[in-house]
Scaffold this active site. Structure first.
Site, short mmCIF file in Angstrom:
data_model
loop_
_atom_site.label_atom_id
_atom_site.label_comp_id
_atom_site.label_asym_id
_atom_site.label_seq_id
_atom_site.Cartn_x
_atom_site.Cartn_y
_atom_site.Cartn_z
N LYS A 27 -66.17 -65.01 31.20
CA LYS A 27 -66.79 -64.34 30.04
C LYS A 27 -67.60 -65.31 29.20
O LYS A 27 -68.71 -65.00 28.79
CB LYS A 27 -65.71 -63.76 29.12
CG LYS A 27 -64.92 -62.61 29.65
CD LYS A 27 -64.09 -61.95 28.54
CE LYS A 27 -63.12 -62.85 27.83
NZ LYS A 27 -62.02 -63.37 28.62
N ARG A 78 -59.24 -57.35 21.63
CA ARG A 78 -58.21 -57.56 22.65
C ARG A 78 -57.12 -56.50 22.56
O ARG A 78 -56.22 -56.49 23.39
CB ARG A 78 -57.57 -58.92 22.45
CG ARG A 78 -58.23 -60.07 23.23
CD ARG A 78 -57.63 -61.35 22.73
NE ARG A 78 -57.54 -62.41 23.67
CZ ARG A 78 -58.41 -63.42 23.77
NH1 ARG A 78 -59.49 -63.42 23.06
NH2 ARG A 78 -58.19 -64.38 24.63
N ARG A 90 -60.18 -75.46 34.77
CA ARG A 90 -61.17 -75.38 33.68
C ARG A 90 -61.09 -76.58 32.73
O ARG A 90 -60.02 -77.04 32.36
CB ARG A 90 -60.91 -74.10 32.87
CG ARG A 90 -61.76 -73.99 31.63
CD ARG A 90 -61.83 -72.61 31.10
NE ARG A 90 -60.63 -72.17 30.42
CZ ARG A 90 -60.51 -70.98 29.84
NH1 ARG A 90 -61.52 -70.11 29.89
NH2 ARG A 90 -59.40 -70.64 29.22
N ARG A 138 -58.11 -77.40 27.88
CA ARG A 138 -57.69 -76.72 26.65
C ARG A 138 -56.17 -76.81 26.50
O ARG A 138 -55.46 -76.67 27.49
CB ARG A 138 -58.11 -75.25 26.70
CG ARG A 138 -59.48 -75.02 26.13
CD ARG A 138 -60.00 -73.63 26.33
NE ARG A 138 -59.06 -72.56 26.03
CZ ARG A 138 -59.41 -71.28 25.94
NH1 ARG A 138 -60.67 -70.93 26.12
NH2 ARG A 138 -58.52 -70.35 25.70
N ARG A 184 -50.90 -65.22 28.48
CA ARG A 184 -52.18 -64.59 28.16
C ARG A 184 -52.53 -63.51 29.16
O ARG A 184 -53.04 -62.45 28.80
CB ARG A 184 -53.29 -65.65 28.09
CG ARG A 184 -53.39 -66.25 26.70
CD ARG A 184 -53.79 -67.70 26.72
NE ARG A 184 -55.12 -67.90 27.22
CZ ARG A 184 -55.50 -68.99 27.91
NH1 ARG A 184 -54.63 -69.93 28.19
NH2 ARG A 184 -56.73 -69.12 28.31
P1 AMP Z 1 -60.07 -67.36 24.12
O1 AMP Z 1 -60.90 -68.58 23.94
O2 AMP Z 1 -60.84 -66.09 23.97
O3 AMP Z 1 -59.24 -67.41 25.39
O4 AMP Z 1 -59.00 -67.36 22.90
C1 AMP Z 1 -58.09 -68.43 22.75
C2 AMP Z 1 -56.92 -67.97 21.88
O5 AMP Z 1 -57.40 -67.59 20.58
C3 AMP Z 1 -56.18 -66.73 22.40
O6 AMP Z 1 -55.20 -67.04 23.39
C4 AMP Z 1 -55.56 -66.21 21.11
O7 AMP Z 1 -54.45 -66.99 20.71
C5 AMP Z 1 -56.68 -66.46 20.09
N1 AMP Z 1 -57.61 -65.30 20.02
C6 AMP Z 1 -58.92 -65.27 20.37
N2 AMP Z 1 -59.44 -64.05 20.19
C7 AMP Z 1 -58.43 -63.27 19.73
C8 AMP Z 1 -58.30 -61.89 19.40
N3 AMP Z 1 -59.33 -61.05 19.52
N4 AMP Z 1 -57.08 -61.44 18.95
C9 AMP Z 1 -56.04 -62.27 18.84
N5 AMP Z 1 -56.07 -63.57 19.17
C10 AMP Z 1 -57.24 -64.08 19.62
#
Ligand code: AMP
Length: 224
Positions: free
Chosen positions: A17, A93, A130, A162, A173
């Site tokens: 994404k 989400r 990654r 990360r 996740r």
């Molecule tokens: P991502 O980079 O999109 O994988 O997001 C990393 C982390 O940020 C996720 O595992 C959540 O802990 C938090 N996060 C990002 N976007 C959201 C969202 N829309 N709702 C809740 N937590 C989020």
């Protein structure tokens, strides 16, 4: 190509994404808004939000809406997103977030919601390999590292794994994705806003597929 669009890209973690949203935002000349990147920036700057959010993020849990929504509301209220749109990455989400988003955007509506489809087996391998730039968020992998010694090709930042790409956090996740995010696919398809796009193949192949699907689906907007 008509510049400007309000896009969401849904998909499992590791579906590509982030990379594809960067490419779509360049193509349609729209801001790329990643809630994960915004939260990581808040953690790095040690703001109150960042300090609160870290423990959820490191465990692979969702950050509570009361922390997240005001951050996103402020971003979506800025002139660039109001005028030209956005490619939203990592939000919504949950069903509650999808409903909140419609409220934040009103009177505007989403043009297209994309479901980037990649099998779980493939995303597990991608997440384990990654690596990301701590400064600009550019994505690399152990198979396609930066040219020089884990220094970002784009901005010179440090490229690292990360902290939430551990096995336990990845599993959590993906569980949360199935439970909370996957139901959004039928929610958006009921209102005819969803298109499914195959996310397997080279980044260029996937980008071409996405642009073709978006252009086909996009309704002409008033005044364009
Ligand atoms: P991502 O980079 O999109 O994988 O997001 C990393 C982390 O940020 C996720 O595992 C959540 O802990 C938090 N996060 C990002 N976007 C959201 C969202 N829309 N709702 C809740 N937590 C989020």
């Amino acid at each position: 190509m008509v510049p400007g669009a309000r896009l969401i890209v849904l998909g499992k973690q590791g579906a590509g994404k982030g990379t594809q949203c960067v490419r779509l935002s360049r193509h349609y000349v729209i801001p790329h808004i990643s809630t994960g990147d915004m939260l990581r920036a808040a953690v790095k700057q040690q703001t109150d939000l960042g300090r609160e959010a870290t423990r959820y993020m490191d465990a692979g849990e969702l950050v509570p809406d009361e922390l997240l929504l005001s951050m996103l509301d402020r971003r979506l209220a800025q002139d660039d997103t109001r005028g030209r749109g956005f490619c939203l990455d990592g939000f919504p989400r949950t069903a509650a977030q999808a409903e909140a988003l419609d409220g934040l955007l009103a009177p505007f509506e989403l043009d297209v919601v994309i479901n980037l489809e990649v099998p779980t087996k493939l995303v597990l391998g991608r997440l384990a390999s990654r690596r990301v730039c701590v400064d600009c968020g550019a994505n690399y992998s152990t198979f396609a590292p930066p040219k020089v010694d884990w220094i970002c090709d784009i901005c010179g930042g440090e490229v690292v794994q990360r902290p939430d790409d551990t096995e336990a956090a990845i599993t959590r996740r993906l569980d949360l994705y199935e439970k909370e995010t996957a139901p959004l696919i039928s929610w958006y398809s009921r209102s005819n806003r969803l298109i499914g796009v195959d996310g397997e193949g080279s980044p260029d192949e996937v980008t071409d597929r996405l642009i073709r699907a978006i252009d086909e689906q996009r309704r002409p907007r008033a005044g364009e």
